[in-house]
Design a protein around this motif. Sequence first.
Motif, short mmCIF file in Angstrom:
data_model
loop_
_atom_site.label_atom_id
_atom_site.label_comp_id
_atom_site.label_asym_id
_atom_site.label_seq_id
_atom_site.Cartn_x
_atom_site.Cartn_y
_atom_site.Cartn_z
N ILE A 87 60.66 3.07 97.38
CA ILE A 87 61.99 2.55 97.08
C ILE A 87 62.64 3.58 96.16
O ILE A 87 62.23 3.76 95.02
N ASN A 88 63.62 4.27 96.68
CA ASN A 88 64.20 5.39 95.93
C ASN A 88 65.21 4.93 94.89
O ASN A 88 65.42 5.61 93.87
N GLU A 89 65.84 3.81 95.15
CA GLU A 89 66.82 3.26 94.21
C GLU A 89 66.76 1.74 94.31
O GLU A 89 67.08 1.16 95.35
N PHE A 90 66.33 1.10 93.24
CA PHE A 90 66.21 -0.36 93.25
C PHE A 90 67.61 -0.98 93.25
O PHE A 90 68.48 -0.59 92.48
N SER A 91 67.82 -1.96 94.13
CA SER A 91 69.10 -2.66 94.20
C SER A 91 68.84 -4.15 94.27
O SER A 91 67.79 -4.60 94.76
N SER A 92 69.78 -4.93 93.75
CA SER A 92 69.61 -6.37 93.72
C SER A 92 69.50 -6.92 95.13
O SER A 92 70.40 -6.75 95.96
N TYR A 93 68.37 -7.55 95.42
CA TYR A 93 68.10 -8.14 96.73
C TYR A 93 68.21 -7.10 97.84
O TYR A 93 68.68 -7.39 98.94
N GLY A 94 67.80 -5.87 97.53
CA GLY A 94 67.73 -4.85 98.57
C GLY A 94 66.61 -5.19 99.55
O GLY A 94 65.48 -5.48 99.16
N ALA A 95 66.91 -5.16 100.82
CA ALA A 95 65.97 -5.60 101.86
C ALA A 95 65.03 -4.46 102.25
O ALA A 95 65.48 -3.42 102.72
N ILE A 96 63.72 -4.66 102.04
CA ILE A 96 62.74 -3.71 102.54
C ILE A 96 62.54 -3.96 104.03
O ILE A 96 62.80 -3.10 104.87
N VAL A 97 62.06 -5.14 104.36
CA VAL A 97 61.96 -5.60 105.74
C VAL A 97 62.35 -7.07 105.75
O VAL A 97 62.02 -7.82 104.83
N SER A 98 63.06 -7.52 106.81
CA SER A 98 63.49 -8.92 106.81
C SER A 98 63.82 -9.40 108.22
O SER A 98 64.14 -8.61 109.11
N LYS A 99 63.73 -10.70 108.37
CA LYS A 99 64.23 -11.45 109.55
C LYS A 99 64.74 -12.76 108.98
O LYS A 99 64.02 -13.75 108.92
N TYR A 100 66.00 -12.77 108.53
CA TYR A 100 66.39 -13.73 107.51
C TYR A 100 67.87 -14.09 107.62
O TYR A 100 68.71 -13.25 107.98
N SER A 101 68.20 -15.35 107.30
CA SER A 101 69.58 -15.79 107.16
C SER A 101 69.64 -16.85 106.07
O SER A 101 69.03 -17.91 106.20
N ASP A 102 70.36 -16.56 104.98
CA ASP A 102 70.46 -17.57 103.93
C ASP A 102 71.47 -18.65 104.29
O ASP A 102 71.41 -19.76 103.77
#
Length: 793
Positions: A87-102
């Motif tokens: 992770i080169n730059e941490f960001s709020s709720y940055g997605a690494i891997v996902s299959k998602y819908s809030d």
Amino acid sequence: MLAFPGVASPVTNGLVASYNGNITDNVLLDESGNHNNGYLINATQGMLLSTGANYVSFSGSNSQANILNNANTNITSEISIEFIGSINEFSSYGAIVSKYSDEEGTGWYLSCRSDPSLKKIVFGLYDSDGVLHHFRSDIPLVAGQVYDIVATYDGNIAHVYVNGVDSSTDNSPIWAASMSGNNYNTSIAYAENGLNYLNCNMLAFRLYDRALTSSEVQQNYQNDRWRYVPELPSDIVDLKKKAYGDGGLPRYMGSHAMSQSGSGVSVVDSNMSSLGSVSTPYYQDNGSEETNYVLSDFLISGVKWKNYYAPGSSASLSFSGNNRNRLEDINLTNNSLHLLNSVTYTADSLVRKDAVPVTGNAFQFYGDGLNTISEDTVQAYTDNGEIQSDCILDSSGAAIYNYYQNRTSGTTRSNSVELSLFSPQLTPMPCPSGYFGSLSFAIHADAQDPDSLKTMMYGTNDVNNSTYGTKGYIGHGLICTWAAFAASSGGGVGFDNASFKSVLDDMQEEGFEIIPHNVIGSAGEGNPTRETTGYYLPLYSSSYSSKNWIDHGLNGGNRNTGLKSLGLDKNSPQYYIGDLMREYGFQYAWAYQDVPVRNGLSTSRIQSLGLPYDVVWTNTNFTWDNGTPMYEWTSTWAPDKTALDYFNKETLQTMVNSYGVCFWHDYTAQNDATFEDYYFTKGNPYSINETYDNLLLNISEQNAAGRIWNPTVSQYIDYWRAACNVECKCTGQDTYTLINHNSDPVPGYAMRVTGSYTVKIDGNDLTTKKNGNDTVFWMDLSPGTHLLTLARI
């Protein structure tokens, strides 16, 4: 590419999709056999130089990989997600891997947080009832460092592993719920709904429809370590040949590395030479030893090479003693080695022993320090635990030692230096315009007269002699810082002698720096007074634009306007002259200190950091009326009638080749028994010593050849101050940012680099020259920010 032998292949049971860091026609090919290829948007290919492993780089802005939704990827039972990368730059709720819908309340994600204290992995999923479950790993991560991250859920308990370590052992979240599915794609570095883009690099990614066991997580971790942790053979020669080529440190570790053993930390350079350790701290005190350092905090991480650690490592070492507390911070980042040293004094300290009682403070300290910038003022702080001393003689000729150490409780002094990694290390040159070394004459005024002065300038005092003007300082085109008394007295001739002043005027026209050696030759108790000094100082300012001062008159511990006596003591108004010196433009002063010439001609112990930190420094025990400290300088001196044994062509050559700087304290025009028939011979006419004149000729020739710079002392300090106010940072491969913080250009600002290079500043070629294996280059550096680039020849 190196592999770890004897490690089982990655787990295939339950494997839904598998990718390495290779891009084929903008596609991530699925290696699981299930044909779940990933499709890239604005992603690029990269390679780790340390291992040869490929990775896919996602910029954090409209950059992603998508795996199309299908029955295999829409997992609603057990799941395992493995991501290998950084992770080169941490960001709020940055997605690494996902299959998602809030919005819909469905799917799962592997994410990160940007909070400084929460740079950790977050694993979350919605259950079939639309309830969100999430768990944050308790293992902190470092930006830019590669990790093997695995999240698992078996329908009951969630786990998050980092480099094979289960971070949920003591806090295992029991969710005990079935997962919800959705029709969204599985995305890397992006979520379609509810998360953000992420700046990251992916070396590998695997998706399973079951929960891996801890042993299976270890199996995958061990199999994939080759991607980012090179195997290092025990034989260093074999290591160099097979993995890194020639050089002391592996190339990916740059110019420096950190070694940790027991409670100690060392920093080593590319020659495997220790720059500092627990027993010999990087910021060494002057003549003292400190062995009881405590490793108060450390983070040893990054890639390990034998006992050495790569960027990502840091350590703090503390020391208490000698009325002070010290802290040393060492940090290796991806781009630099940063060293910070500070000392805080725990109590007031003033130790003093004098034959003649003197009120007020002592104004001298001396030792090693490093340059740092505070607005437009260069500070070269020192940190001496040892009490300093000067030896003087009383009226009977007996030796008296003045001891002093002046520190104020609560005062903190700090030094810092940043060295670039990965690209060649640039080192500021100690002098400008391609000169390798510098020699400044600092001649004291004792017992000069018109004939002796004329002889040293022109080779003889006889203007009708055929050799007149072909020898001596002026005859060979050299300049000096030359002290002279304003008033004739027992110590020598002054400005009131017209013949003497006429020679001084000629010297000034040639570029000499004429300065006071105090103002009168006969210094004693109460002499000179403030009134005497105030009368004569304007003559130096108006006639010679003097801004430097060679002190004189401490003999016998006498109280007078000498800087080493009471001249800088505001509590002694009858002798204090700090305000007068400020009024008439004096900025610099000799520190009444000499480095023994037997240790070499160079006044400076320059080491590898470039600008000499021990030739000039600021005396923070005295400040001018505007609050800035006085700049002081030290010199080297040979005992009476021995200088020509030390100062010769061979030793001068050695000094120059090693980038030495010398302020030569001498008395070459002294016309009394002390130096009789040494630098010159009296007679009809007077004549300069041939050996000395040949040395002057050699210095002149080397100056003309661009090897030896021959400035006045003030000219050298002017350059030193300006050069110290230039910042250099490595900002890319063979690319550097130079920032001139001065308001004026720095003429001839010079640096060097080991190896053969061409150099450009803002795209324009710079002049270079070689000294051994070093390439020296220089420029007239205007204020502001500039781009410096190297190209290996």
